[in-house]
Design a protein around this motif. Structure first.
Motif, short mmCIF file in Angstrom:
data_model
loop_
_atom_site.label_atom_id
_atom_site.label_comp_id
_atom_site.label_asym_id
_atom_site.label_seq_id
_atom_site.Cartn_x
_atom_site.Cartn_y
_atom_site.Cartn_z
N ALA A 1 13.88 90.90 60.18
CA ALA A 1 13.02 89.96 61.05
C ALA A 1 11.58 90.06 60.80
O ALA A 1 10.76 89.42 60.96
CB ALA A 1 13.25 90.63 62.55
N ARG A 2 11.28 91.41 60.44
CA ARG A 2 9.72 91.75 60.16
C ARG A 2 9.48 91.04 58.98
O ARG A 2 8.08 90.32 58.92
CB ARG A 2 9.60 93.33 59.77
CG ARG A 2 8.33 93.69 59.50
CD ARG A 2 8.15 95.16 59.13
NE ARG A 2 6.87 95.74 59.14
CZ ARG A 2 6.36 95.52 58.04
NH1 ARG A 2 6.65 95.41 56.83
NH2 ARG A 2 4.90 96.05 57.98
N ASP A 3 10.35 90.75 58.02
CA ASP A 3 10.04 89.89 56.86
C ASP A 3 9.71 88.58 57.25
O ASP A 3 8.58 88.02 56.63
CB ASP A 3 10.92 90.24 55.58
CG ASP A 3 11.09 91.25 55.05
OD1 ASP A 3 10.21 92.25 55.19
OD2 ASP A 3 12.12 91.75 54.37
N GLN A 4 10.24 88.01 58.00
CA GLN A 4 10.09 86.57 58.52
C GLN A 4 8.97 86.36 59.24
O GLN A 4 8.01 85.62 58.83
CB GLN A 4 11.34 86.35 59.39
CG GLN A 4 12.46 86.07 58.65
CD GLN A 4 13.66 85.63 59.69
OE1 GLN A 4 13.93 86.65 60.64
NE2 GLN A 4 14.40 84.55 59.56
N PHE A 5 8.67 87.52 60.00
CA PHE A 5 7.17 87.81 61.02
C PHE A 5 6.00 87.62 59.76
O PHE A 5 5.18 87.00 60.11
CB PHE A 5 7.33 88.90 61.59
CG PHE A 5 5.96 88.95 62.68
CD1 PHE A 5 6.30 88.21 63.95
CD2 PHE A 5 5.25 89.97 62.63
CE1 PHE A 5 4.95 88.34 64.67
CE2 PHE A 5 4.05 90.03 63.20
CZ PHE A 5 3.92 89.08 64.31
N MET A 6 6.23 88.79 58.92
CA MET A 6 5.00 88.88 57.97
C MET A 6 4.93 87.70 56.98
O MET A 6 3.75 87.06 56.81
CB MET A 6 5.49 89.89 57.18
CG MET A 6 5.28 91.47 57.94
SD MET A 6 5.69 92.67 56.88
CE MET A 6 4.59 92.55 55.72
N SER A 7 6.02 87.09 56.69
CA SER A 7 6.06 85.40 55.87
C SER A 7 5.26 84.50 56.74
O SER A 7 4.44 84.00 56.05
CB SER A 7 7.33 85.01 55.46
OG SER A 7 7.76 85.97 54.53
N ALA A 8 5.58 84.40 57.82
CA ALA A 8 4.91 83.28 58.77
C ALA A 8 3.47 83.76 58.93
O ALA A 8 2.62 82.97 59.07
CB ALA A 8 5.58 83.28 60.32
N CYS A 9 3.23 84.99 59.20
CA CYS A 9 1.63 85.19 59.57
C CYS A 9 0.99 85.15 58.14
O CYS A 9 -0.26 84.52 58.42
CB CYS A 9 1.64 86.68 59.92
SG CYS A 9 2.43 87.27 61.61
N ASP A 10 1.53 85.33 56.97
CA ASP A 10 0.98 85.06 55.69
C ASP A 10 0.61 83.59 55.57
O ASP A 10 -0.34 83.10 55.02
CB ASP A 10 1.90 85.51 54.82
CG ASP A 10 1.08 86.46 53.52
OD1 ASP A 10 -0.03 86.88 53.84
OD2 ASP A 10 1.97 86.66 52.61
N ALA A 11 1.57 82.76 55.82
CA ALA A 11 1.52 81.41 55.64
C ALA A 11 0.58 80.81 56.43
O ALA A 11 -0.32 79.90 56.21
CB ALA A 11 2.83 80.68 55.72
N ALA A 12 0.31 81.56 57.60
CA ALA A 12 -0.83 80.98 58.62
C ALA A 12 -2.09 81.49 58.39
O ALA A 12 -2.99 81.27 59.13
CB ALA A 12 -0.35 81.25 59.95
#
Length: 150
Positions: free
Chosen positions: A87-98
């Motif tokens: 879940a943290r990795d998904q959160f970080m990836s989405a933040c990174d992409a944004a």
């Protein structure tokens, strides 16, 4: 009222990229900080669980002197840790992409995001943390149901 802090509760492993994107869009539009709140809700007691003979046998022959209940508790803890990391990795990836940076110290600066992990009841965790935030994004059915209870 100015909205400065947005909360995205994540109950267990129910996080998906669209949920994070929805919360990120809201935070960005408002110039707010986003907090991803991961709630480890798996606090069920181990004792009293029925285990199949095959599972107990597998645990008993795994080469350890630990009893099956202790092994099961360790296995469940590992599964919960993996779910939290995922879940943290998904959160970080989405933040990174944004293009949203993660706040290292949880400062809550506008335009940043932070990640927090708590254990316990989703209803209690959401109620406890929502008081610190201006907006809660209930981006999943599980969280929406918990919010109705609150």
């Amino acid at each position: 009222m100015t909205i400065k802090r947005v909360l995205l509760p994540v109950a267990g492993s129910t996080l998906s990229t669209p949920q994070v994107e929805t919360a990120l869009e809201a935070a960005r539009a408002l110039g707010a900080n986003l907090t991803g709140l991961y709630i480890d809700k798996d606090d069920r007691p181990i004792r009293g669980y029925a285990m199949s003979a095959e599972f107990t046998s597998t645990l008993a022959t795994a080469g350890s002197a630990e009893d099956p209940v202790t092994k099961l508790a360790g296995h469940r803890a590992e599964q919960r840790e993996r779910a939290a990391r995922r879940a943290r990795d998904q959160f970080m990836s989405a933040c990174d992409a944004a293009g949203v940076s993660l706040s290292e110290n949880g400062s809550g600066a506008p335009g940043t995001a932070n990640w927090t992990i708590v254990s316990g009841s989703p209803r209690s965790a959401i109620a406890d943390h929502a008081g610190e935030d201006d907006l809660v994004v209930a981006a999943s059915d599980a969280v929406t149901e918990d919010m109705r209870e609150i």
